[in-house]
Scaffold this active site. Structure first.
Site, PDB file in Angstrom:
ATOM      1  N   CYS A   1      65.793  65.409  33.464  1.00 37.42           N
ATOM      2  CA  CYS A   1      67.013  65.146  33.740  1.00 37.42           C
ATOM      3  C   CYS A   1      67.982  65.379  33.308  1.00 37.42           C
ATOM      4  O   CYS A   1      68.540  66.609  32.243  1.00 37.42           O
ATOM      5  CB  CYS A   1      66.899  63.473  33.699  1.00 37.42           C
ATOM      6  SG  CYS A   1      67.303  62.911  31.558  1.00 37.42           S
TER       7      CYS A   1
ATOM      8  N   CYS B   1      72.164  62.838  24.236  1.00 36.49           N
ATOM      9  CA  CYS B   1      72.712  62.589  26.185  1.00 36.49           C
ATOM     10  C   CYS B   1      73.940  61.330  26.255  1.00 36.49           C
ATOM     11  O   CYS B   1      73.751  60.529  25.832  1.00 36.49           O
ATOM     12  CB  CYS B   1      71.569  61.427  27.220  1.00 36.49           C
ATOM     13  SG  CYS B   1      72.072  61.155  28.849  1.00 36.49           S
TER      14      CYS B   1
ATOM     15  N   GLU C   1      66.711  54.835  20.767  1.00 38.10           N
ATOM     16  CA  GLU C   1      67.578  55.052  21.619  1.00 38.10           C
ATOM     17  C   GLU C   1      68.332  54.038  21.038  1.00 38.10           C
ATOM     18  O   GLU C   1      69.109  53.279  20.534  1.00 38.10           O
ATOM     19  CB  GLU C   1      67.748  55.309  23.175  1.00 38.10           C
ATOM     20  CG  GLU C   1      69.034  54.766  24.085  1.00 38.10           C
ATOM     21  CD  GLU C   1      68.677  54.690  25.105  1.00 38.10           C
ATOM     22  OE1 GLU C   1      67.986  55.739  25.589  1.00 38.10           O
ATOM     23  OE2 GLU C   1      69.077  53.677  25.576  1.00 38.10           O
TER      24      GLU C   1
ATOM     25  N   THR D   1      68.584  53.175  28.744  1.00 43.79           N
ATOM     26  CA  THR D   1      68.944  53.642  30.072  1.00 43.79           C
ATOM     27  C   THR D   1      67.913  53.396  30.555  1.00 43.79           C
ATOM     28  O   THR D   1      68.072  53.217  32.041  1.00 43.79           O
ATOM     29  CB  THR D   1      69.326  55.592  29.502  1.00 43.79           C
ATOM     30  OG1 THR D   1      68.488  55.814  28.371  1.00 43.79           O
ATOM     31  CG2 THR D   1      70.374  55.416  28.336  1.00 43.79           C
TER      32      THR D   1
ATOM     33  N   CYS E   1      70.253  54.329  33.355  1.00 47.16           N
ATOM     34  CA  CYS E   1      70.467  55.860  33.570  1.00 47.16           C
ATOM     35  C   CYS E   1      70.088  56.312  35.484  1.00 47.16           C
ATOM     36  O   CYS E   1      68.509  56.097  35.463  1.00 47.16           O
ATOM     37  CB  CYS E   1      70.053  56.675  32.999  1.00 47.16           C
ATOM     38  SG  CYS E   1      69.928  58.869  33.827  1.00 47.16           S
TER      39      CYS E   1
ATOM     40  N   SER F   1      56.823  58.325  26.038  1.00 48.20           N
ATOM     41  CA  SER F   1      57.759  58.832  26.897  1.00 48.20           C
ATOM     42  C   SER F   1      58.336  57.069  26.772  1.00 48.20           C
ATOM     43  O   SER F   1      57.585  56.856  28.466  1.00 48.20           O
ATOM     44  CB  SER F   1      57.952  60.037  27.446  1.00 48.20           C
ATOM     45  OG  SER F   1      59.126  59.422  28.442  1.00 48.20           O
TER      46      SER F   1
HETATM   47 FE1  F3S Z   1      67.790  61.714  30.893  1.00 51.58          FE
HETATM   48 FE2  F3S Z   1      69.962  61.039  29.682  1.00 51.58          FE
HETATM   49 FE3  F3S Z   1      68.837  59.549  31.418  1.00 51.58          FE
HETATM   50  S1  F3S Z   1      68.327  61.758  28.516  1.00 51.58           S
HETATM   51  S2  F3S Z   1      66.507  59.690  31.589  1.00 51.58           S
HETATM   52  S3  F3S Z   1      70.356  61.493  31.226  1.00 51.58           S
HETATM   53  S4  F3S Z   1      69.860  58.573  29.517  1.00 51.58           S
END
Ligand code: F3S
Length: 277
Positions: A12, A91, A121, A159, A187, A215
């Site tokens: 991502c 991120c 997180e 997220t 996210c 993960s």
């Molecule tokens: Fe990736 Fe950030 Fe979303 S690490 S999965 S873009 S929260």
């Protein structure tokens, strides 16, 4: 047998960004795993001299990269007090809930975080609350029902959580409390990979999901895939492939978690083709 990649898979935006940052930071160490992928972490170590420190006390380098999932406010303060140079690869979609939790707690809101309390997180996001006693991490509606909340409530999500689950909590809060501020911090990258794996798993005979076993977004992809295709397998590397999975299969679907590098995905596709022949 045909092999088809999901329409959206793999890295991502946040992970790509973190890796680019690390590749430019030779000699630095990451505090905690930069991303949830052991092979990519090895590559950064071997090709870019970016080390990994699992504990604060193990950090010898003067420059520390903050991992994609962020770290706790306390750990950040300790690193600053040791005069480390910090390179922030958190991120931006994780920085956002950290900021919301800080602001809402400062403004007297009870804060509900939908997520896994043991995930780095979530630990990081929670640490930004200025009122820890009124900040609650819940995994489901039952846990939420057991908490007596005050009038003003703000809710955010880890997220990688499912929207449908988040909405259950939101529904409960809005039904039972007067003032509820809802921040959808889930996210988009997670949705896109999830939608694509669902679509592919519906028509595939066998599904291979590639990613770190620790993960959480990879595990979610695997669970969705398994719902629609019983022969779904979660693997970290090509050695885990098993020839018997592909026997009498016409379509093999492939997807990968948000921390899985493209080179690994291509290696595995090559290996599937080889063991099938
Ligand atoms: Fe990736 Fe950030 Fe979303 S690490 S999965 S873009 S929260």
């Amino acid at each position: 047998m045909k092999i088809e990649l999901a329409k959206s898979y793999g890295f991502c935006f946040g992970v790509k960004r973190a890796i680019e940052i690390a590749e430019k930071s030779s000699g630095a160490v990451t505090y905690g795993e930069l991303i949830h992928n052991p092979l990519e972490i090895n590559r950064l170590q071997n090709d870019y001299n970016v080390g990994l420190a699992k504990n604060l006390d193990d950090i010898k380098s003067d420059t520390v990269i903050i991992r994609t999932h962020g770290i706790t406010k306390e750990d950040k303060e300790i690193l600053e007090s040791k005069n480390k140079t910090l390179i922030d690869a958190t991120c931006p979609f994780v920085t956002k809930p950290q900021e919301i939790v800080k602001e809402m707690s400062e403004n007297g809101y009870d804060v509900v975080i939908f997520g896994d309390i043991n995930h780095p997180e979530v630990k990081g996001v929670k640490s930004y609350s200025t009122n820890q006693n009124r900040t609650f991490v819940v995994l489901d509606i039952e846990e939420l029902k057991n908490i007596k909340l005050h009038e003003k409530i703000a809710i955010v999500a880890q997220t990688t959580r499912k929207v449908s689950e988040f909405l259950k909590l939101v529904d409960y809060l809005v039904t039972n409390y007067k003032e509820v501020r809802v921040f959808n911090t889930i996210c988009n990258a997670t949705f896109e990979n999830q939608d694509a794996v669902r679509e592919l798993a519906k028509k595939a005979d066998v599904m291979v999901i590639i990613g770190g076993k620790n993960s959480s977004n990879t595990k979610q992809l695997y669970l969705i895939s398994k719902q629609f295709c019983n022969d779904s397998y979660l693997i970290e590397n090509e050695d885990e492939l098993n020839k018997s999975w592909f026997k009498n299969k016409n379509l093999c679907g492939v997807s990968a978690g948000a921390s899985t590098p493209e080179w690994l995905i291509q290696n595995i596709i090559k290996k599937i083709k080889q063991i099938k022949d």
